[in-house]
Design a protein around this motif. Structure first.
Motif, PDB file in Angstrom:
ATOM      1  N   GLU A 105     -10.302  10.458  -0.674  1.00 45.69           N
ATOM      2  CA  GLU A 105      -9.660   9.333  -0.003  1.00 45.69           C
ATOM      3  C   GLU A 105      -9.765   9.432   1.518  1.00 45.69           C
ATOM      4  N   LYS A 107      -8.106   7.437   5.178  1.00 42.56           N
ATOM      5  CA  LYS A 107      -7.040   6.583   5.687  1.00 42.56           C
ATOM      6  C   LYS A 107      -7.626   5.671   6.750  1.00 42.56           C
ATOM      7  N   VAL A 136      -3.931   1.858   5.260  1.00 46.02           N
ATOM      8  CA  VAL A 136      -4.074   2.060   3.824  1.00 46.02           C
ATOM      9  C   VAL A 136      -4.820   3.356   3.560  1.00 46.02           C
ATOM     10  N   CYS A 138      -7.572   4.996   0.489  1.00 45.20           N
ATOM     11  CA  CYS A 138      -8.391   4.670  -0.681  1.00 45.20           C
ATOM     12  C   CYS A 138      -9.693   5.467  -0.616  1.00 45.20           C
ATOM     13  N   ASN A 142     -13.827   1.806  -1.887  1.00 47.87           N
ATOM     14  CA  ASN A 142     -12.814   0.768  -2.168  1.00 47.87           C
ATOM     15  C   ASN A 142     -12.191   0.194  -0.904  1.00 47.87           C
ATOM     16  N   ILE A 143     -12.734   0.514   0.263  1.00 46.00           N
ATOM     17  CA  ILE A 143     -12.129   0.047   1.518  1.00 46.00           C
ATOM     18  C   ILE A 143     -12.205  -1.482   1.601  1.00 46.00           C
ATOM     19  N   MET A 167      -2.060  -5.265  -2.891  1.00 47.38           N
ATOM     20  CA  MET A 167      -3.121  -4.289  -2.658  1.00 47.38           C
ATOM     21  C   MET A 167      -4.205  -4.401  -3.730  1.00 47.38           C
ATOM     22  N   LYS A 169      -7.101  -2.997  -6.298  1.00 44.61           N
ATOM     23  CA  LYS A 169      -7.106  -1.827  -7.164  1.00 44.61           C
ATOM     24  C   LYS A 169      -7.674  -0.624  -6.406  1.00 44.61           C
ATOM     25  N   GLY A 170      -6.962   0.496  -6.487  1.00 44.09           N
ATOM     26  CA  GLY A 170      -7.430   1.720  -5.855  1.00 44.09           C
ATOM     27  C   GLY A 170      -7.036   1.863  -4.401  1.00 44.09           C
ATOM     28  N   VAL A 171      -6.255   0.913  -3.883  1.00 48.74           N
ATOM     29  CA  VAL A 171      -5.829   0.951  -2.476  1.00 48.74           C
ATOM     30  C   VAL A 171      -4.311   1.088  -2.421  1.00 48.74           C
ATOM     31  N   THR A 172      -3.808   2.012  -1.614  1.00 51.11           N
ATOM     32  CA  THR A 172      -2.360   2.201  -1.475  1.00 51.11           C
ATOM     33  C   THR A 172      -1.947   2.050  -0.013  1.00 51.11           C
ATOM     34  N   GLU A 174      -0.160   3.052   3.396  1.00 49.76           N
ATOM     35  CA  GLU A 174       0.137   4.290   4.112  1.00 49.76           C
ATOM     36  C   GLU A 174       1.230   3.983   5.132  1.00 49.76           C
TER      37      GLU A 174
END
Length: 206
Positions: A105, A107, A136, A138, A142-143, A167, A169-172, A174
């Motif tokens: 991942e 940031k 975020v 990921c 997936n950016i 968000m 999929k695959g992105v959270t 921060e």
């Protein structure tokens, strides 16, 4: 997410301001590739190719196709980390790339764009953008290119928070605390009138 971009580059052994200036005159942009393992590769890249990559691949993975001095070639996934521009002409002068592990991942700060006619604006309110990007985490593949945020339902006094942005999929997100991204405020005239009324009421009570 956009399609990955490939960018041709050559390693360069000569360094210094004089050499870099000559390269720019020849339509070549000096650059450097870095990664977390400590790799440091000086590069030469075509100006047009760098400009196209900068326009098409902001926050997106670029596959650097590097031609080495011994004739070998290598491909390195990377992100544009920094671009230096001429202070007057605005031309690209130097570009830094940071290597990424496609399985680890990263940031990133992702740009936000607003669309829609807010209900509050139709009533005379003003759009106040508090953030032009959001943080975020990921995988590099997936950016998101950007977040497009619909503000059409925002009324005067309303705000939209980062937690309300969906968000991919695959992105959270921060963040340690929620972030206000955009809001609709009262028109300045209305605020001034309210302040005058409150001031008048305070004087009357005295």
């Amino acid at each position: 997410m956009t399609e990955n971009v490939s960018l041709q580059a050559r390693t360069r052994s000569s360094r210094g301001k004089t050499r870099a200036k000559k390269q720019r005159k020849d339509g070549v942009v000096p650059g450097i590739y870095y990664d977390r393992e400590g790799t440091n590769i000086p590069l030469s890249l075509g100006y047009g190719a760098v400009q196209a990559a900068q326009e098409r691949a902001q926050n997106q993975v670029i596959y650097l196709k590097i031609e080495h001095e011994d004739g070998t070639e290598s491909s390195k996934p990377a992100l544009i980390w920094d671009i230096q521009f001429h202070p007057v002409k605005g031309l690209i002068q130097h570009v830094d790339f940071v290597g990424v592990d496609m399985k680890r991942e990263v940031k990133m700060d992702i740009p936000v764009e607003f669309y829609g006619d807010a209900v509050g604006v139709e009533k005379g309110g003003l759009v106040n953008a508090h953030r032009d990007s959001v943080p975020v985490a990921c995988l590099p593949g997936n950016i998101p290119e950007k977040f497009e945020i619909d503000i059409s339902e925002l009324d005067i006094g309303d705000s939209l928070y980062f937690s309300q942005v969906e968000m991919p999929k695959g992105v959270t997100r921060e963040m340690e605390e929620d972030l206000v991204i955009v809001g609709i405020s009262k028109p300045q005239q209305a605020e001034s009138e309210e302040e005058e009324e409150e001031s008048g009421e305070a004087e009357d009570s005295e």
